[in-house]
Design an enzyme around this catalytic site. Structure first.
Site, short mmCIF file in Angstrom:
data_model
loop_
_atom_site.label_atom_id
_atom_site.label_comp_id
_atom_site.label_asym_id
_atom_site.label_seq_id
_atom_site.Cartn_x
_atom_site.Cartn_y
_atom_site.Cartn_z
N ARG A 62 0.82 -1.22 0.00
CA ARG A 62 0.00 0.00 0.00
C ARG A 62 0.85 1.27 0.00
O ARG A 62 0.35 2.34 -0.33
CB ARG A 62 -1.00 -0.04 1.16
N GLU A 99 6.97 -9.53 15.42
CA GLU A 99 6.46 -10.11 16.68
C GLU A 99 6.34 -11.62 16.58
O GLU A 99 6.45 -12.33 17.56
CB GLU A 99 5.09 -9.51 17.00
#
Length: 177
Positions: A62, A99
């Site tokens: 994006r 993460e």
């Protein structure tokens, strides 16, 4: 005001991409070409307030959407920063931790000129991990990161704090807590 209109258009998508996440979807903005043009003009004005920009780098995927418009407004080259394996030809890669594992991004080798001042653009600033990785990739090619440009910033994830440790020019159009 442009930011208010964008905020009204951005769509909240609950539980995407996983349960418990409220996703900020920018795709409805593309139904309004006049607003897209205003966004590109606004980003270009912000980008040139600090220093001359030699190139814009957009982060997959994006970050490509307004990144290319921003580069066109500034009349500078546009560099694609993509996930590993998506660019043809010789590339430079950078692997960073997430993460839940790691990711590798890459850029075409030799496209960034030594000493080029590069503005990195992406749609959302969250934790700052991908933006930091993009900055490392630009530096590996001899570029100088002049700053970061985002459409949306998610304040609760502290990405600005991470980027601000090494960079003073971090800009976002809309911030959410």
């Amino acid at each position: 005001m442009l930011q208010q209109r964008i905020n009204e258009i951005v769509r909240n998508v609950p539980n995407f991409p996983i349960e418990g996440i409220l996703f900020k979807d920018i795709t409805p903005i593309f139904l309004y070409p006049d607003i897209c043009n205003e966004i590109a003009e606004f980003l270009a004005k912000q980008a040139t307030q600090h220093e001359k920009i030699d190139a814009v780098a957009g982060v997959e995927s994006r970050g490509f959407l307004f990144g290319i418009l921003l580069a066109q407004k500034l009349n500078v080259p546009f560099h694609l920063i993509r996930k590993k394996g998506k660019l043809p030809g010789e590339t430079v890669q950078y692997t960073y931790n997430l993460e839940y594992g790691s990711a590798t991004i890459e850029i075409h080798k030799g496209f960034v000129k030594n000493g080029d001042k590069v503005l990195i653009h992406d749609d959302v600033l969250a934790t700052g991990g991908t933006a930091s990785a993009a900055a490392n990739l630009i530096a590996m090619e001899g570029g100088i990161v002049s700053g970061f440009s985002f459409l949306i910033e998610l304040n609760a994830l502290n990405g600005r704090k991470i980027l601000s440790e090494n960079f003073s020019n971090v800009f976002s159009m809309i911030q959410y807590d």
